[in-house]
Design a protein around this motif. Structure first.
Motif, mmCIF file in Angstrom:
data_model
loop_
_atom_site.group_PDB
_atom_site.id
_atom_site.type_symbol
_atom_site.label_atom_id
_atom_site.label_comp_id
_atom_site.label_asym_id
_atom_site.label_seq_id
_atom_site.Cartn_x
_atom_site.Cartn_y
_atom_site.Cartn_z
ATOM 1 N N ASP A 134 44.604 14.179 35.532
ATOM 2 C CA ASP A 134 43.588 13.286 36.109
ATOM 3 C C ASP A 134 42.776 13.971 37.194
ATOM 4 O O ASP A 134 41.819 13.410 37.710
ATOM 5 N N SER A 140 44.060 4.870 38.631
ATOM 6 C CA SER A 140 45.040 4.597 37.574
ATOM 7 C C SER A 140 44.458 3.740 36.448
ATOM 8 O O SER A 140 44.788 3.961 35.283
ATOM 9 N N ASP A 141 43.591 2.757 36.760
ATOM 10 C CA ASP A 141 42.997 1.948 35.696
ATOM 11 C C ASP A 141 42.113 2.802 34.779
ATOM 12 O O ASP A 141 42.163 2.663 33.558
ATOM 13 N N GLN A 142 41.292 3.653 35.398
ATOM 14 C CA GLN A 142 40.438 4.535 34.595
ATOM 15 C C GLN A 142 41.291 5.434 33.703
ATOM 16 O O GLN A 142 41.025 5.576 32.513
ATOM 17 N N ASN A 144 44.391 5.116 32.705
ATOM 18 C CA ASN A 144 45.118 4.387 31.662
ATOM 19 C C ASN A 144 44.235 4.120 30.458
ATOM 20 O O ASN A 144 44.710 4.128 29.317
ATOM 21 N N ASN A 145 42.936 3.886 30.678
ATOM 22 C CA ASN A 145 42.006 3.719 29.567
ATOM 23 C C ASN A 145 41.808 5.030 28.816
ATOM 24 O O ASN A 145 41.778 5.067 27.594
ATOM 25 N N LEU A 147 43.796 7.851 28.809
ATOM 26 C CA LEU A 147 44.986 8.594 28.403
ATOM 27 C C LEU A 147 45.255 8.635 26.896
ATOM 28 O O LEU A 147 45.498 9.723 26.355
#
Length: 189
Positions: A134, A140-142, A144-145, A147
């Motif tokens: 990253d 983390s939201d970005q 998670n999309n 990944l």
């Protein structure tokens, strides 16, 4: 081994620095971030470059057999950090980075340099460590999309470049294979 091996690209030439991220500046003042990126490229070059040389192949010819490669997903159209959610691995490319410094150098081309060395030296073994996915840039939201698509793209690039040259730990019941195991199973390093 070589720490942050891809930074050799910026050792002599800051044009390989694509973006510099200063979290608060970039998040709250994008125009100021663009300006600071252009102004401080040469300054950043002096601390971001942890390797010198002309290629991964040079590092390997000089004796390195472990390469620490820091990678990050980027927008395939402009090579910059993704700013919107994505829905396909075809929307991303993978570039090298050094924390907040994004390099204008993609994983595919870097791995081709390593493959060239391996083809010229068939009994050599090179350990490649891919990390920092990253880049400390995505929240983390970005991430998670991104990944699932990043994983697909990463696997595709590595398998496309190295194909049958890859040694997988899982083939050896979760233990690292010995050199003899590698030579006997793969008929090469």
């Amino acid at each position: 081994g070589c720490h942050d091996a891809a930074t050799y690209k910026i050792y002599k030439n800051s044009k390989y620095i694509s973006e510099i991220f200063i979290n608060n500046v970039c998040k709250n003042k994008p125009k100021l971030c663009d300006l600071s990126t252009d102004i401080i490229k040469n300054v950043v070059q002096s601390f971001a470059a942890t390797q010198s040389g002309n290629s991964f192949e040079d590092m390997l010819n000089e004796g390195a057999r472990y390469l620490d490669l820091r990678i990050i997903p980027v927008n395939i159209t402009d090579g910059k950090i993704l700013s919107k959610p994505i829905n396909s691995s075809s929307q991303i490319d993978i570039h090298f980075s050094h924390n907040y410094v994004l390099l204008n150098f993609n994983l595919y081309n870097g791995l081709l340099e390593i493959k060239k060395f391996l083809l010229n030296n068939p009994f050599e073994i090179v350990l490649i460590y891919l990390s920092h996915f990253d880049g400390s840039v995505y929240n983390s939201d970005q991430f998670n999309n991104i990944l699932p698509f990043f994983n697909l793209k990463l696997i595709n690039i590595v398998e496309t470049v190295f194909n049958n040259m890859i040694i997988k730990n899982c083939d050896y019941k979760y233990k690292l294979p010995s050199i003899n195991d590698i030579y006997s199973k793969n008929k090469r390093g």
